[in-house]
Design an enzyme around this catalytic site. Structure first.
Site, short mmCIF file in Angstrom:
data_model
loop_
_atom_site.label_atom_id
_atom_site.label_comp_id
_atom_site.label_asym_id
_atom_site.label_seq_id
_atom_site.Cartn_x
_atom_site.Cartn_y
_atom_site.Cartn_z
N GLU A 190 0.85 -1.19 0.00
CA GLU A 190 0.00 0.00 0.00
C GLU A 190 0.89 1.24 0.00
O GLU A 190 1.97 1.24 0.57
CB GLU A 190 -0.90 -0.01 1.23
CG GLU A 190 -1.73 1.24 1.42
CD GLU A 190 -1.01 2.31 2.23
OE1 GLU A 190 -1.30 3.50 2.01
OE2 GLU A 190 -0.16 1.96 3.06
N ASP A 210 2.66 1.44 5.10
CA ASP A 210 3.37 2.50 5.81
C ASP A 210 3.18 2.33 7.31
O ASP A 210 2.15 1.81 7.76
CB ASP A 210 2.79 3.87 5.41
CG ASP A 210 3.22 4.27 4.00
OD1 ASP A 210 4.20 3.67 3.50
OD2 ASP A 210 2.57 5.16 3.42
N ASP A 238 2.24 4.22 9.55
CA ASP A 238 1.46 5.30 10.15
C ASP A 238 0.04 4.81 10.39
O ASP A 238 -0.25 3.64 10.21
CB ASP A 238 1.47 6.55 9.25
CG ASP A 238 0.86 6.27 7.88
OD1 ASP A 238 0.31 5.15 7.69
OD2 ASP A 238 0.96 7.14 7.00
N ASP A 265 -2.76 5.35 8.85
CA ASP A 265 -3.43 4.81 7.67
C ASP A 265 -2.93 3.40 7.35
O ASP A 265 -3.71 2.50 7.07
CB ASP A 265 -3.17 5.71 6.44
CG ASP A 265 -4.21 6.82 6.35
OD1 ASP A 265 -5.19 6.76 7.13
OD2 ASP A 265 -4.03 7.72 5.52
#
Ligand code: TSJ
Length: 647
Positions: free
Chosen positions: A437, A510, A512, A514
Site C-alpha cells: 500500500e 506504511d 502510520d 493509515d
C-alpha cells in the site's frame, strides 16, 4: 461356569441361557461396547451411570456420585429408590441379580419407566458385569441394606442378601466394579479428563442433577469435583462462549414436549462476535456428531424465523432473497438436546438421529418460542437480523467476486491481473507476493525486488477508507480481485491450498495510522476469507525501518523500532550523524527498500498468527461497530502511535 449355579435351587433351563448370554459378551465384547481399548473401558462407567441418570430423570434421584480409586475400581452411587430386590417372576431370582446376569434385561424392569439415558449403546448392567473381574451391588431400601457380589465375568459369588440396616431416609443404589484385564488387554486404567469432561457434560445436559466426581488416585487430579447446573444447557452455552464476547446479554432458551410421541426438546442459543458456528446436538444425552433430524429442524426453524422477522422489519425487502443458514450461523453457539423413547441412529458412525418426527416437534417448540421472543425482544432480534444481513451481503459479494475471478481463472493472454508484477519462478514454495500500500511504494517495490521469486501487487484507491468500509465492500476493489486471482487458490469454503502460487504473502504498509488501518483491514479480510493461509503460516507483515541514521551520502544504519533507535544513539557515542524518519515506504528508493525490507538476507518478516488475525478482526469490528465508546478509547490509546508517526 456351570458349577457356580449347581447349588442354587431355583435354576431352570432358562438360566443356562443367562450364563451363555454373559459368555457371549465376553467372547465378543466389541459387539456390546464397541472396543476393548480405552473408549470401551470408559464405556463401562457410562453404562452404569446412565441407570442413575434415568432414576434422576424419572424424578427419584437428585445426586449421583462417581468414584475412581487407586486400583481403578469404579463406584457409582445414587439416592434414588434403590433397585428392586424382590424375586423376579421369570427368572425366580431377585430383580437385582437378574439385572446383572440377564443380557439386555436392563430396560425391562420397573414398570415401563421412561428410559432416556443411553440409547445408542444402552446395553445395560449385565454387560458391565460380564466384562468385570468382580462387581458388587448394594441397595438401600426401607431401612435395610442388601448386598450381592459377582466375580470373573458375572458368576454369582454372593446372592442378594440383607447385610444390615440403615436410616429409613437413606435410599439408593451403589454399584462397584473392577474391569477385567483379561478383556481390556490394553489395561484398566481410567483417564481423569475423559471422565471429568463427560460427567460435566451430563450435568449440563440434565439440569438440577448433582454429580460428584471423586478421584482418589495420588496424582495432580486427586480430589472431589461437584457439578450441578440449575440452568442446564443454558449454562452449557455460556460455558462454551466463556472466552467470547457476546453479541447481546440474553441466552435464548426453550423447552417443550410432544405428548403423542413422548419426544422432549430443549434448545439454548447465544450469538457472539466471532464468525464460528458452535452448534452441538444430542439425543438422550448422547452427542450426535453427524447431526440428524433434531439439528435439521433447529437450523431450518432458525433460518425461517430470522428471515421472516427481517422481512417484517424490512431489513429484507420484498424483492430480496431470504437468509440462508450460512448467513445466520456466524457467531452462533447452540445446544440442541432431545429425548426420544426409541431413537434410530444412522450414518457412517451411527451418529445421526434419523427419526423424522423429531424435526416436526423441534419446528413447533422452537418456532413458537422464537417468534414470540423476537416480538418481546426487538433489540436482540435487530442484532441477529443485522448480523445476518451483513453476512448475507458478504456472501453475495464474495459470490460475485468469485464468479468474476473465475472467469479470468486462466492466466493466459489478457486475463492476467493487470497490476500484478509477477515473479519468474513457478515454484510456489520459494515465491513471495508483496501486497503493497502506498502511492509511490509500489514503484519502489517493483524496482527493488528480486523478480525471480518476488511478485508485487500495489493496492491503491479507497479500500483505504476503512472507517466506512464493510468487509464485503473490499470485494469491490479491483486490486483485491487481482490479489485473489494472483493467489490462485480460491477463497472461502472453496480454498485449495495446493494451488496457492506464493508461500509467502507479505503485507507491506506504511508505518502510520493509515497503514495500520490498512493492515488491520487486510488481516481481517484474510482471516475471514483465507483463514487456512494464516493457519498454515503463509501470511507475513513486512517490517520496514522507521529511521535511517546517516552521514552525508552514507547510510550508517536503519532502525526498525524506537527502542532500537535509542540503543543506536548510545552506540554512536560522540559520532555526528543525522536521523531521517520514514513517514512512508514511498520515501525509500528501490535500493533502500531492497536492503531494508525485501532482501531475505537482511529483512525482518513477522509471521501472522491466527491470534494476530483475530485481534485485527476485533479491532476492525470495533472500528466498524456502532459502539462509540470503545472506538473512542481505541483512538485515544493509539494516539501516541499516531503522534509518533503522523508528523
Ligand atoms: F443398573 C445398574 F445396576 F447398573 C444400576 C442401577 C446402577 C446404579 C448405580 C443405579 C441403578 C439404579 C436403578 N438406580 N436407581 C434405579 N432404580 C430402579 O431400578 C428402580 C427402582 C424402583 C422402581 C419401581 O418401579 O419401584 C423402578 C426402578 C427402575
Amino acid at each position: 461356569m456351570a458349577e457356580t449355579k449347581i447349588n442354587h435351587d431355583n435354576y431352570t433351563s432358562e438360566d443356562i441361557q443367562v450364563l451363555e448370554g454373559l459368555e457371549a459378551v465376553r467372547k465378543r465384547p466389541g459387539m456390546y461396547i464397541g472396543t476393548t481399548s480405552e473408549a470401551g473401558l470408559h464405556h463401562l462407567v457410562w453404562e452404569i451411570v446412565d441407570n442413575s441418570v434415568d432414576e434422576a430423570l424419572a424424578g427419584y434421584a437428585t445426586h449421583i456420585e462417581i468414584t475412581v480409586d487407586e486400583n481403578d475400581v469404579v463406584s457409582v452411587k445414587d439416592d434414588g429408590r434403590g433397585m428392586p430386590i424382590e424375586k423376579h417372576k421369570k427368572t425366580g431370582i431377585s430383580t437385582v441379580e437378574t439385572i446383572f446376569t440377564v443380557l439386555h434385561a436392563g430396560g425391562k424392569f420397573g414398570g415401563g419407566a421412561y428410559k432416556v439415558a443411553g440409547g445408542l449403546h444402552g446395553v445395560g448392567a449385565s454387560v458391565v458385569n460380564a466384562l468385570s473381574k468382580w462387581l458388587e451391588v448394594k441397595v438401600y431400601r426401607d431401612g435395610k441394606i442388601y448386598f450381592a457380589r459377582f466375580k470373573d465375568g458375572g458368576q454369582v459369588e454372593q446372592h442378594l442378601k440383607e447385610i444390615g440396616t440403615c436410616d429409613l431416609s437413606e435410599r439408593g443404589s451403589l454399584v462397584s466394579f473392577k474391569a477385567d484385564d483379561l478383556i481390556f488387554k490394553e489395561g484398566t486404567v481410567y483417564k481423569y479428563k475423559t471422565l471429568f469432561d463427560r460427567i460435566r457434560q451430563m450435568a449440563f445436559l440434565n439440569k438440577g442433577i448433582r454429580f460428584t466426581f471423586n478421584w482418589l488416585k495420588e496424582d495432580e487430579h486427586k480430589g472431589t469435583t461437584t457439578f450441578c447446573y440449575e440452568g442446564g444447557i443454558k449454562e452449557y452455552v455460556s460455558f462454551l462462549d466463556e472466552t467470547e464476547r457476546p453479541a447481546f446479554e440474553d441466552i435464548l432458551y426453550c423447552d417443550g414436549s410432544d405428548n403423542s410421541t413422548n419426544i422432549a426438546v430443549e434448545i439454548a442459543l447465544q450469538y457472539n462476535t466471532s464468525y464460528t458456528e458452535k452448534v452441538y446436538s444430542f439425543c438422550n444425552n448422547i452427542f450426535t456428531p453427524e447431526g440428524g433430524m433434531h439439528l435439521d429442524g433447529f437450523r431450518n426453524t432458525l433460518r425461517r424465523i430470522v428471515s421472516q422477522y427481517a422481512k417484517n422489519i424490512k431489513v429484507i425487502k420484498p424483492e430480496e432473497p431470504e437468509f440462508s443458514y450460512d448467513d445466520i450461523k456466524e457467531g452462533l453457539t447452540a445446544i440442541v438436546s432431545v429425548k426420544h423413547p426409541d431413537p434410530q441412529y444412522e450414518g457412517q458412525t451411527k451418529g445421526k438421529l434419523g427419526n423424522s418426527e423429531v424435526k416436526t416437534v423441534v419446528n413447533s417448540v422452537f418456532g413458537d418460542y422464537l417468534k414470540r421472543y423476537f416480538l418481546e425482544n426487538p433489540d436482540v432480534a435487530k442484532i441477529i437480523v443485522d448480523n445476518a444481513k451483513n453476512a448475507q451481503e458478504a456472501r453475495l459479494a464474495a459470490q460475485k467476486a468469485r464468479e468474476s475471478v473465475r472467469r479470468k481463472d486462466d492466466f493466459g493472454g489478457s486475463n492476467f491481473p493487470t497490476k500484478l508484477k509477477d515473479c519468474a519462478s513457478r515454484d510456489a514454495s520459494i515465491c513471495e507476493i508483496y501486497i503493497v500500500e502506498g502511492n509511490s511504494a509500489g514503484g519502489s517495490a517493483e524496482d527493488g525486488r528480486d523478480s525471480n521469486f518476488q511478485a508485487v501487487l500495489p493496492l491503491r484507491g479507497k479500500i483505504l477508507n476503512v472507517e466506512k468500509a464493510r468487509i464485503h465492500k473490499i470485494f469491490d476493489n479491483a486490486e483485491i480481485k487481482m490479489m485473489i486471482q494472483a493467489f490462485g487458490c480460491g477463497f472461502g469454503d472453496e480454498i485449495d491450498i495446493e494451488k496457492l502460487r506464493y508461500h509467502k504473502i507479505v503485507i507491506m504498509t506504511d508505518a502510520d495510522v493509515d497503514g495500520q488501518h490498512i493492515s488491520t483491514l487486510m488481516l481481517t479480510f484474510l482471516y475471514r476469507f483465507f483463514k487456512p493461509l494464516i493457519e498454515e503460516g503463509y501470511v507475513y507483515l513486512a517490517m520496514p525501518p522507521l529511521y535511517k541514521l546517516y552521514k552525508g551520502q552514507k547510510t550508517l544504519r536503519y532502525c526498525y523500532t524506537d527502542e532500537e533507535l535509542e540503543l543506536a544513539k548510545r552506540d554512536f557515542g560522540d559520532e555526528k550523524y543525522d536521523i531521517q524518519r520514514y513517514k512512508g515506504l514511498g520515501e525509500m528508493d528501490a535500493d533502500q527498500l531492497w536492503e531494508t525490507t525485501l532482501d531475505p538476507e537482511r529483512r525482518t518478516l513477522k509471521r501472522v498468527t491466527i491470534e494476530d488475525a483475530i485481534d485485527a478482526d476485533s479491532v476492525f469490528s470495533m472500528l466498524m461497530g456502532d459502539e462509540v465508546e470503545p472506538r473512542k478509547n481505541f483512538i485515544i490509546e493509539n494516539a501516541h502511535f499516531a503522534k509518533n508517526l503522523d508528523i
